[in-house]
Motif scaffolding. Structure first.
Motif, PDB file in Angstrom:
ATOM      1  N   PHE A 235      40.647  44.189  30.364  1.00 38.16           N
ATOM      2  CA  PHE A 235      40.863  44.048  31.806  1.00 38.16           C
ATOM      3  C   PHE A 235      40.495  45.365  32.480  1.00 38.16           C
ATOM      4  N   LEU A 236      39.568  45.295  33.420  1.00 37.79           N
ATOM      5  CA  LEU A 236      39.191  46.469  34.201  1.00 37.79           C
ATOM      6  C   LEU A 236      39.937  46.397  35.527  1.00 37.79           C
ATOM      7  N   ILE A 237      40.718  47.428  35.809  1.00 40.51           N
ATOM      8  CA  ILE A 237      41.485  47.450  37.043  1.00 40.51           C
ATOM      9  C   ILE A 237      41.156  48.715  37.826  1.00 40.51           C
ATOM     10  N   GLY A 238      41.420  48.674  39.114  1.00 38.41           N
ATOM     11  CA  GLY A 238      41.192  49.829  39.964  1.00 38.41           C
ATOM     12  C   GLY A 238      40.964  49.394  41.396  1.00 38.41           C
ATOM     13  N   PHE A 239      40.840  50.368  42.264  1.00 36.64           N
ATOM     14  CA  PHE A 239      40.671  50.133  43.689  1.00 36.64           C
ATOM     15  C   PHE A 239      39.320  49.481  43.971  1.00 36.64           C
ATOM     16  N   MET A 240      39.220  48.800  45.108  1.00 35.33           N
ATOM     17  CA  MET A 240      37.924  48.226  45.484  1.00 35.33           C
ATOM     18  C   MET A 240      36.886  49.343  45.530  1.00 35.33           C
ATOM     19  N   GLY A 241      35.696  49.026  45.048  1.00 34.26           N
ATOM     20  CA  GLY A 241      34.618  50.015  45.039  1.00 34.26           C
ATOM     21  C   GLY A 241      34.637  50.937  43.833  1.00 34.26           C
ATOM     22  N   SER A 242      35.576  50.722  42.911  1.00 33.37           N
ATOM     23  CA  SER A 242      35.668  51.620  41.751  1.00 33.37           C
ATOM     24  C   SER A 242      34.620  51.302  40.685  1.00 33.37           C
TER      25      SER A 242
END
Length: 175
Positions: free
Chosen positions: A7-14
């Motif tokens: 699962f890749l998570i992070g803020f939009m545009g990351s």
């Protein structure tokens, strides 16, 4: 640990979707962009769904999507920026796979989100200090969730090869 899904998570545009597509090629696994999966499943755009049903309904539907994808093997999943922050999504993802938080600086995110190529309703019309203030506020809210990821990776420093090395060091990929 046997790794069956990432699962890749992070803020939009990351860069979750971009990295996910590149890892798909590198690892030979399937790739799901949770936002695209949502739009295909509900036959509408997220923006339209939000407008017609509200955020609560969207987050509940998004939770169902997370529950569905945790059963897919040999799959890389790029989540929406808010997905880890609602219900028990982060715990579910941690239980069923390797979670990687792609961490970027506020300035890097602002530069990416101010690009004319980026069409993001939540930041439309924001630029300069207003965009930086928005990102800073949202990251303050979201980082306690993002920081629960099994791996926190500096997205400013790592390329795809670096992420592959991190994944390989985190456990055994299923064949």
């Amino acid at each position: 640990m046997e790794i069956k899904r990432i699962f890749l998570i992070g803020f939009m545009g990351s860069g979750k979707s971009t990295l996910g597509r590149r890892l798909k090629t590198e690892l030979g696994w399937d790739f799901i962009d949770l936002d695209d999966y949502f739009e295909m499943r509900y036959q509408t755009t997220i923006k339209q769904f939000f407008a017609e049903n509200g955020e609560t309904a969207f987050r509940e539907a998004e939770r169902k999507m997370v529950s569905e994808v945790v059963h897919k093997e040999k799959t890389i999943i790029a989540t929406g920026g808010g997905a880890p922050c609602y219900f028990d999504n982060m715990q579910v993802m941690n239980k069923h796979g390797l979670t990687i938080y792609i961490k970027l600086s506020v300035n890097t995110l602002a530069n990416r989100l101010s690009s004319p190529k980026q069409v993001r309703p939540l930041v439309a019309g924001k630029s300069g200090d207003e965009l930086i203030a928005y990102i800073t506020e949202k990251l303050t809210e979201r980082e306690p969730f993002y920081n629960q990821a099994k791996v926190i990776a500096d997205g400013d420093m790592l390329g795809v090869d670096g992420f592959v090395r991190i994944i390989e060091a985190s456990g055994q990929l299923i064949k």
